[in-house]
Design a protein around this motif. Structure first.
Motif, PDB file in Angstrom:
ATOM      1  N   THR A 166       0.869  -1.176   0.000  1.00 16.12           N
ATOM      2  CA  THR A 166       0.000   0.000   0.000  1.00 16.12           C
ATOM      3  C   THR A 166       0.903   1.222   0.000  1.00 16.12           C
ATOM      4  OG1 THR A 166      -1.628  -1.207   1.301  1.00 16.12           O
ATOM      5  CG2 THR A 166      -1.868   1.164   1.240  1.00 16.12           C
ATOM      6  N   HIS A 167       0.526   2.242  -0.766  1.00 14.15           N
ATOM      7  CA  HIS A 167       1.335   3.454  -0.846  1.00 14.15           C
ATOM      8  C   HIS A 167       0.517   4.664  -0.398  1.00 14.15           C
ATOM      9  CE1 HIS A 167       4.069   1.059  -3.245  1.00 14.15           C
ATOM     10  NE2 HIS A 167       3.083   0.787  -4.080  1.00 14.15           N
ATOM     11  N   TYR A 214       0.562   7.313  -1.985  1.00 16.51           N
ATOM     12  CA  TYR A 214       0.365   8.037  -3.242  1.00 16.51           C
ATOM     13  C   TYR A 214      -0.309   7.116  -4.260  1.00 16.51           C
ATOM     14  CZ  TYR A 214       4.668   5.392  -3.871  1.00 16.51           C
ATOM     15  OH  TYR A 214       5.597   4.388  -3.886  1.00 16.51           O
ATOM     16  N   ALA A 215      -0.950   7.709  -5.249  1.00 15.70           N
ATOM     17  CA  ALA A 215      -1.535   6.922  -6.338  1.00 15.70           C
ATOM     18  C   ALA A 215      -0.402   6.355  -7.191  1.00 15.70           C
ATOM     19  CB  ALA A 215      -2.452   7.787  -7.194  1.00 15.70           C
ATOM     20  N   GLU A 216      -0.666   5.204  -7.790  1.00 17.42           N
ATOM     21  CA  GLU A 216       0.339   4.543  -8.614  1.00 17.42           C
ATOM     22  C   GLU A 216      -0.292   4.133  -9.939  1.00 17.42           C
ATOM     23  OE1 GLU A 216       3.770   1.462  -7.490  1.00 17.42           O
ATOM     24  OE2 GLU A 216       1.767   0.628  -7.216  1.00 17.42           O
ATOM     25  N   GLY A 217       0.364   4.481 -11.033  1.00 14.24           N
ATOM     26  CA  GLY A 217      -0.075   4.063 -12.358  1.00 14.24           C
ATOM     27  C   GLY A 217       0.767   2.892 -12.817  1.00 14.24           C
ATOM     28  N   LEU A 218       0.119   1.835 -13.295  1.00 12.39           N
ATOM     29  CA  LEU A 218       0.807   0.630 -13.755  1.00 12.39           C
ATOM     30  C   LEU A 218       0.483   0.442 -15.233  1.00 12.39           C
ATOM     31  CD1 LEU A 218      -0.168  -1.555 -10.671  1.00 12.39           C
ATOM     32  CD2 LEU A 218       1.993  -0.323 -11.034  1.00 12.39           C
ATOM     33  N   LEU A 219       1.428   0.762 -16.094  1.00 12.29           N
ATOM     34  CA  LEU A 219       1.252   0.702 -17.534  1.00 12.29           C
ATOM     35  C   LEU A 219       1.990  -0.512 -18.077  1.00 12.29           C
ATOM     36  CD1 LEU A 219       0.398   1.914 -20.278  1.00 12.29           C
ATOM     37  CD2 LEU A 219       2.483   3.301 -20.184  1.00 12.29           C
ATOM     38  N   VAL A 220       1.244  -1.467 -18.613  1.00 10.16           N
ATOM     39  CA  VAL A 220       1.846  -2.671 -19.176  1.00 10.16           C
ATOM     40  C   VAL A 220       2.301  -2.357 -20.596  1.00 10.16           C
ATOM     41  CG1 VAL A 220       1.471  -5.080 -19.822  1.00 10.16           C
ATOM     42  CG2 VAL A 220       0.453  -4.181 -17.714  1.00 10.16           C
ATOM     43  N   LEU A 221       3.599  -2.481 -20.826  1.00 15.10           N
ATOM     44  CA  LEU A 221       4.178  -2.219 -22.143  1.00 15.10           C
ATOM     45  C   LEU A 221       4.162  -3.476 -23.005  1.00 15.10           C
ATOM     46  CD1 LEU A 221       7.253  -0.119 -21.018  1.00 15.10           C
ATOM     47  CD2 LEU A 221       5.047   0.722 -21.851  1.00 15.10           C
ATOM     48  N   GLU A 222       4.383  -4.610 -22.374  1.00 12.86           N
ATOM     49  CA  GLU A 222       4.412  -5.893 -23.065  1.00 12.86           C
ATOM     50  C   GLU A 222       4.017  -6.970 -22.059  1.00 12.86           C
ATOM     51  OE1 GLU A 222       6.124  -9.706 -23.758  1.00 12.86           O
ATOM     52  OE2 GLU A 222       7.310  -8.307 -22.565  1.00 12.86           O
ATOM     53  N   CYS A 247      -3.431   0.714 -15.368  1.00 11.42           N
ATOM     54  CA  CYS A 247      -4.244   0.531 -14.166  1.00 11.42           C
ATOM     55  C   CYS A 247      -3.807   1.582 -13.146  1.00 11.42           C
ATOM     56  CB  CYS A 247      -4.037  -0.873 -13.595  1.00 11.42           C
ATOM     57  SG  CYS A 247      -4.961  -1.175 -12.077  1.00 11.42           S
ATOM     58  N   MET A 248      -4.743   2.396 -12.690  1.00 17.10           N
ATOM     59  CA  MET A 248      -4.458   3.387 -11.655  1.00 17.10           C
ATOM     60  C   MET A 248      -4.906   2.822 -10.309  1.00 17.10           C
ATOM     61  SD  MET A 248      -2.954   5.957 -13.036  1.00 17.10           S
ATOM     62  CE  MET A 248      -2.951   6.991 -11.576  1.00 17.10           C
ATOM     63  N   VAL A 249      -3.981   2.717  -9.376  1.00 19.40           N
ATOM     64  CA  VAL A 249      -4.284   2.246  -8.027  1.00 19.40           C
ATOM     65  C   VAL A 249      -4.266   3.470  -7.119  1.00 19.40           C
ATOM     66  CG1 VAL A 249      -3.606   0.728  -6.150  1.00 19.40           C
ATOM     67  CG2 VAL A 249      -3.209   0.007  -8.521  1.00 19.40           C
ATOM     68  N   PRO A 250      -5.409   3.817  -6.527  1.00 20.81           N
ATOM     69  CA  PRO A 250      -5.460   5.007  -5.666  1.00 20.81           C
ATOM     70  C   PRO A 250      -4.577   4.876  -4.426  1.00 20.81           C
ATOM     71  CG  PRO A 250      -7.672   4.283  -6.283  1.00 20.81           C
ATOM     72  CD  PRO A 250      -6.726   3.198  -6.687  1.00 20.81           C
ATOM     73  N   ALA A 251      -4.180   5.991  -3.878  1.00 17.45           N
ATOM     74  CA  ALA A 251      -3.416   6.005  -2.629  1.00 17.45           C
ATOM     75  C   ALA A 251      -4.177   5.253  -1.548  1.00 17.45           C
ATOM     76  CB  ALA A 251      -3.172   7.447  -2.192  1.00 17.45           C
ATOM     77  N   GLY A 252      -3.445   4.491  -0.746  1.00 20.19           N
ATOM     78  CA  GLY A 252      -4.035   3.781   0.379  1.00 20.19           C
ATOM     79  C   GLY A 252      -4.733   2.476   0.037  1.00 20.19           C
ATOM     80  N   VAL A 253      -4.776   2.083  -1.228  1.00 18.63           N
ATOM     81  CA  VAL A 253      -5.462   0.852  -1.624  1.00 18.63           C
ATOM     82  C   VAL A 253      -4.442  -0.284  -1.710  1.00 18.63           C
ATOM     83  CG1 VAL A 253      -6.753  -0.293  -3.462  1.00 18.63           C
ATOM     84  CG2 VAL A 253      -7.287   2.068  -2.838  1.00 18.63           C
ATOM     85  N   PRO A 254      -4.653  -1.363  -0.951  1.00 14.80           N
ATOM     86  CA  PRO A 254      -3.710  -2.488  -1.017  1.00 14.80           C
ATOM     87  C   PRO A 254      -3.808  -3.204  -2.366  1.00 14.80           C
ATOM     88  CG  PRO A 254      -5.575  -3.026   0.399  1.00 14.80           C
ATOM     89  CD  PRO A 254      -5.737  -1.599  -0.013  1.00 14.80           C
ATOM     90  N   HIS A 255      -2.642  -3.619  -2.867  1.00  8.33           N
ATOM     91  CA  HIS A 255      -2.590  -4.347  -4.133  1.00  8.33           C
ATOM     92  C   HIS A 255      -1.396  -5.301  -4.116  1.00  8.33           C
ATOM     93  CE1 HIS A 255      -0.335  -0.611  -4.532  1.00  8.33           C
ATOM     94  NE2 HIS A 255       0.406  -1.183  -5.480  1.00  8.33           N
TER      95      HIS A 255
END
Length: 99
Positions: free
Chosen positions: A45-46, A48-56, A76-84
């Motif tokens: 969990t962060h 801050y928000a985290e963007g996860l862009l799959v290139l391949e 995929c945008m994971v909002p701040a405070g959301v466990p992943h």
């Protein structure tokens, strides 16, 4: 003059899967490249928000208890405070955008 990144070549040179390399900063955001393998990655969990862009390839996630599959060209945008967590079976190249 700008800087050109050969993301495929740089990802292939990464020594270890799931260990990111920061490529650049854009404003307050970091752009980090990593190579995925089939192994799971533990829950995190962060603040801050985290963007996860799959290139391949494909990223398989558990986001707050919901299974999400992200394929090449998707962000995929994971909002701040959301466990992943990364589920088994992910592979390919991922660009992480975080602040």
């Amino acid at each position: 003059m700008g800087h050109l990144f050969d993301l495929a070549r740089q990802a292939a040179q990464l020594e270890q899967a799931w260990q990111s390399r920061r490529l650049a900063r854009v404003g307050d955001a970091s752009l980090k490249l990593l190579r995925m393998d089939a192994q799971a990655y533990p829950d995190e969990t962060h603040a801050y928000a985290e963007g996860l862009l799959v290139l391949e390839g494909e990223l398989r996630l558990d986001v707050a208890g919901e299974a999400v599959t992200v394929v090449a060209g998707q962000l995929c945008m994971v909002p701040a405070g959301v466990p992943h967590a990364v589920l088994p079976g992910s592979s390919g190249t991922l660009l992480i955008i975080d602040a």
